[in-house]
Write a protein that holds these residues in place. Structure first.
Motif, PDB file in Angstrom:
ATOM      1  N   PRO A 202       4.028  18.833   1.582  1.00  0.00           N
ATOM      2  CA  PRO A 202       4.767  19.770   0.728  1.00  0.00           C
ATOM      3  C   PRO A 202       4.331  21.217   0.953  1.00  0.00           C
ATOM      4  CG  PRO A 202       4.057  17.857  -0.547  1.00  0.00           C
ATOM      5  CD  PRO A 202       3.380  17.755   0.809  1.00  0.00           C
ATOM      6  N   ALA A 203       5.239  22.130   0.711  1.00  0.00           N
ATOM      7  CA  ALA A 203       4.962  23.555   0.921  1.00  0.00           C
ATOM      8  C   ALA A 203       3.755  24.021   0.127  1.00  0.00           C
ATOM      9  CB  ALA A 203       6.189  24.381   0.543  1.00  0.00           C
ATOM     10  N   GLN A 204       3.590  23.504  -1.102  1.00  0.00           N
ATOM     11  CA  GLN A 204       2.459  23.922  -1.922  1.00  0.00           C
ATOM     12  C   GLN A 204       1.130  23.583  -1.250  1.00  0.00           C
ATOM     13  OE1 GLN A 204       5.065  22.101  -2.809  1.00  0.00           O
ATOM     14  NE2 GLN A 204       5.650  22.404  -4.955  1.00  0.00           N
ATOM     15  N   VAL A 205       1.075  22.408  -0.620  1.00  0.00           N
ATOM     16  CA  VAL A 205      -0.141  21.965   0.061  1.00  0.00           C
ATOM     17  C   VAL A 205      -0.430  22.858   1.261  1.00  0.00           C
ATOM     18  CG1 VAL A 205      -1.195  20.071   1.371  1.00  0.00           C
ATOM     19  CG2 VAL A 205       0.123  19.588  -0.702  1.00  0.00           C
ATOM     20  N   ARG A 206       0.595  23.148   2.029  1.00  0.00           N
ATOM     21  CA  ARG A 206       0.422  23.941   3.246  1.00  0.00           C
ATOM     22  C   ARG A 206       0.026  25.381   2.914  1.00  0.00           C
ATOM     23  NH1 ARG A 206       5.052  22.169   7.575  1.00  0.00           N
ATOM     24  NH2 ARG A 206       3.362  21.437   8.893  1.00  0.00           N
ATOM     25  N   LEU A 207       0.662  25.948   1.909  1.00  0.00           N
ATOM     26  CA  LEU A 207       0.340  27.325   1.539  1.00  0.00           C
ATOM     27  C   LEU A 207      -1.074  27.435   0.976  1.00  0.00           C
ATOM     28  CD1 LEU A 207       3.754  28.423  -0.011  1.00  0.00           C
ATOM     29  CD2 LEU A 207       2.661  29.414   2.008  1.00  0.00           C
ATOM     30  N   ALA A 208      -1.512  26.408   0.291  1.00  0.00           N
ATOM     31  CA  ALA A 208      -2.866  26.411  -0.259  1.00  0.00           C
ATOM     32  C   ALA A 208      -3.912  26.268   0.844  1.00  0.00           C
ATOM     33  CB  ALA A 208      -3.025  25.284  -1.274  1.00  0.00           C
ATOM     34  N   ASN A 209      -3.533  25.619   1.934  1.00  0.00           N
ATOM     35  CA  ASN A 209      -4.475  25.354   3.029  1.00  0.00           C
ATOM     36  C   ASN A 209      -4.782  26.598   3.856  1.00  0.00           C
ATOM     37  OD1 ASN A 209      -6.143  23.569   4.423  1.00  0.00           O
ATOM     38  ND2 ASN A 209      -4.567  23.107   5.947  1.00  0.00           N
ATOM     39  N   LYS A 210      -3.811  27.521   3.940  1.00  0.00           N
ATOM     40  CA  LYS A 210      -3.997  28.804   4.643  1.00  0.00           C
ATOM     41  C   LYS A 210      -4.550  28.605   6.065  1.00  0.00           C
ATOM     42  CE  LYS A 210      -2.906  31.822   1.352  1.00  0.00           C
ATOM     43  NZ  LYS A 210      -2.150  30.895   0.483  1.00  0.00           N
ATOM     44  N   GLN A 211      -3.926  27.689   6.817  1.00  0.00           N
ATOM     45  CA  GLN A 211      -4.416  27.388   8.166  1.00  0.00           C
ATOM     46  C   GLN A 211      -3.441  27.870   9.238  1.00  0.00           C
ATOM     47  OE1 GLN A 211      -4.485  23.257   9.816  1.00  0.00           O
ATOM     48  NE2 GLN A 211      -6.709  23.569   9.906  1.00  0.00           N
ATOM     49  N   SER A 353       9.162  28.890  -2.434  1.00  0.00           N
ATOM     50  CA  SER A 353      10.589  28.747  -2.120  1.00  0.00           C
ATOM     51  C   SER A 353      10.927  29.334  -0.752  1.00  0.00           C
ATOM     52  CB  SER A 353      11.434  29.421  -3.202  1.00  0.00           C
ATOM     53  OG  SER A 353      12.812  29.358  -2.876  1.00  0.00           O
ATOM     54  N   SER A 354      10.457  30.557  -0.488  1.00  0.00           N
ATOM     55  CA  SER A 354      10.745  31.209   0.799  1.00  0.00           C
ATOM     56  C   SER A 354      10.122  30.436   1.952  1.00  0.00           C
ATOM     57  CB  SER A 354      10.216  32.645   0.787  1.00  0.00           C
ATOM     58  OG  SER A 354      10.842  33.406  -0.216  1.00  0.00           O
ATOM     59  N   TYR A 355       8.902  29.958   1.740  1.00  0.00           N
ATOM     60  CA  TYR A 355       8.239  29.183   2.791  1.00  0.00           C
ATOM     61  C   TYR A 355       9.004  27.893   3.080  1.00  0.00           C
ATOM     62  CZ  TYR A 355       4.683  26.652   5.415  1.00  0.00           C
ATOM     63  OH  TYR A 355       4.027  25.946   6.397  1.00  0.00           O
ATOM     64  N   GLN A 360      12.132  24.585   6.693  1.00  0.00           N
ATOM     65  CA  GLN A 360      13.288  23.731   6.960  1.00  0.00           C
ATOM     66  C   GLN A 360      14.109  24.273   8.124  1.00  0.00           C
ATOM     67  OE1 GLN A 360      14.034  20.744   5.834  1.00  0.00           O
ATOM     68  NE2 GLN A 360      15.853  20.713   7.147  1.00  0.00           N
ATOM     69  N   ARG A 361      14.214  25.587   8.208  1.00  0.00           N
ATOM     70  CA  ARG A 361      14.943  26.205   9.323  1.00  0.00           C
ATOM     71  C   ARG A 361      14.261  25.888  10.639  1.00  0.00           C
ATOM     72  NH1 ARG A 361      19.425  27.041  11.763  1.00  0.00           N
ATOM     73  NH2 ARG A 361      19.418  28.884  13.126  1.00  0.00           N
TER      74      ARG A 361
END
Length: 389
Positions: A202-211, A353-355, A360-361
């Motif tokens: 999920p986007a929340q997980v990826r954004l929190a990871n900052k990798q 949302s933007s991420y 998806q694009r």
């Protein structure tokens, strides 16, 4: 098509899908065989069965061409199509005794790589060990001997297959061979596309990871000299940012030494890995980065897109022909580490949302590059234009 075709894939490298150059033909061969055609290969190991050291790969290409010529002369009658890397068969079809379709394939046009190599050779290099200097001298000597093979192979082929429009422009405008040149990109199998899509977190997980993740061999051509500045600037704005370098070939000690950084928990160096694990390795990453100066077509970039990773690249042939479908702001002028870093920073700071929309694009664009469709298109071009039946 009236019957199964007999196709020879010919290349001066080992037949391995874990290497970028051979991977194109290996995966195309899978698709051709699934379509009912017969595919054989003649690779570096077939030409030099007595050589066991991988360090000699790509050395003595003139010798490879001589052995490839002998193989084709002995087996020409068995094949309808020979799909050979540029420079591998710099001989006329009459010399080869071959009556089918002779294709010269580019996985990165020799002239473009030569253009990059010349300025790089004139820049100040770090002190090298004697063994390294000798190896580089040997490669340079071999390159001078083999450079004439590339244009010869394009001239003697029936068809030139290139992966991007910049190469087509060069072949048309500089070499005057555009009339027999086609642009056919590379792709991923449906199964691999699915594996990447299913692994996305999920986007929340990826954004929190900052990798930030990079895939590729550590070297100047792929931006190794730019990474220290990129890392420093990103960490100044996003202190929690982490970096993952996959497939560097060189170990942690060398990479960190060139970055002028000590071992730390926010940089992970993975010299080699099983390609089947790539979807999982990318599943929690936040953004991709690929500051490469020259590519034919970037599998590393395509796989990041398939993993839903917004990826920042230099605006060079290959990567730009993939990222332009996503967002032109992801294309940065080569060497502009400041704007490259700034773009990574802005992606790391996106709202959920933007991420998600951008991710998806990326997946949608990656789905445009499927091997099944590319293989069908390739054979349609080969057979319809050259009366193979």
């Amino acid at each position: 098509m009236n019957r199964p075709l007999k196709i020879l894939m010919l290349l001066h490298m080992p037949w391995s899908r874990n290497l970028g150059g051979p991977r194109v033909q290996v995966e195309l061969a899978d698709e051709f065989q699934a379509m009912g055609h017969e595919v054989e290969k003649f690779d570096y190991n077939d030409a030099f069965p007595e050589v066991t050291s991988s360090s000699l790969v790509n050395v003595f290409r003139p010798h490879f061409s001589a052995r490839a010529k002998a193989f084709v002369q002995a087996n020409a009658h068995r094949f309808d199509i020979i799909d050979a890397h540029q420079g591998n068969l710099p001989f006329s079809k009459q010399e080869l005794g071959f009556k089918g379709l002779l294709v010269a394939r580019s996985v990165g046009l020799y002239a473009f790589y030569e253009r990059f190599a010349k300025p790089a050779a004139n820049t100040e290099q770090p002190t090298q060990k004697i063994k390294t200097r000798l190896a580089n001298l040997l490669r340079s000597w071999e390159y001078q001997r083999s450079s004439k093979l590339y244009p010869q192979s394009l001239q003697t082929s029936d068809l030139i297959n290139v992966p991007n429009s910049d190469e087509l422009d060069y072949i048309s405008n500089v070499l005057g061979l555009g009339h027999k040149c086609v642009v056919i990109p590379y792709g991923l199998s449906s199964e691999r596309q699915k594996a990447f899509a299913e692994a996305i977190q999920p986007a929340q997980v990826r954004l929190a990871n900052k990798q930030v993740v990079f895939i590729g061999c550590w070297g100047e051509r792929k931006g190794s000299r730019d990474w220290a500045k990129i890392i420093m600037r990103v960490r100044e704005q996003v202190p929690e940012a982490k970096f993952l370098f996959l497939g560097t070939v060189f170990g942690e000690k060398k990479v960190l030494e060139e970055l002028n950084l000590p071992a730390c928990d926010w940089i992970q160096i993975v010299p080699s890995f099983d390609g089947q694990t790539t979807p999982e390795l990318l599943s929690k990453a936040t953004v991709g980065a690929f500051p490469s100066y020259i590519e034919g077509f970037s599998f590393a970039t395509l796989e990041k897109l398939a993993a839903g990773l917004p990826t920042v690249v230099y605006d060079v042939p290959g990567p730009k022909h993939q990222l332009c479908y996503v967002d032109n702001s992801l294309l940065i002028s080569p060497g502009d580490t400041e704007n490259f870093s700034n773009k990574l920073i802005s992606l790391l700071k996106l709202d959920t949302s933007s991420y998600s929309q951008l991710s998806q694009r990326c997946v949608e664009v990656a789905n445009k590059f499927l091997w099944k469709e590319i293989a069908e298109n390739t054979l349609n071009i080969y057979t319809k234009n050259y009366q193979i039946n």
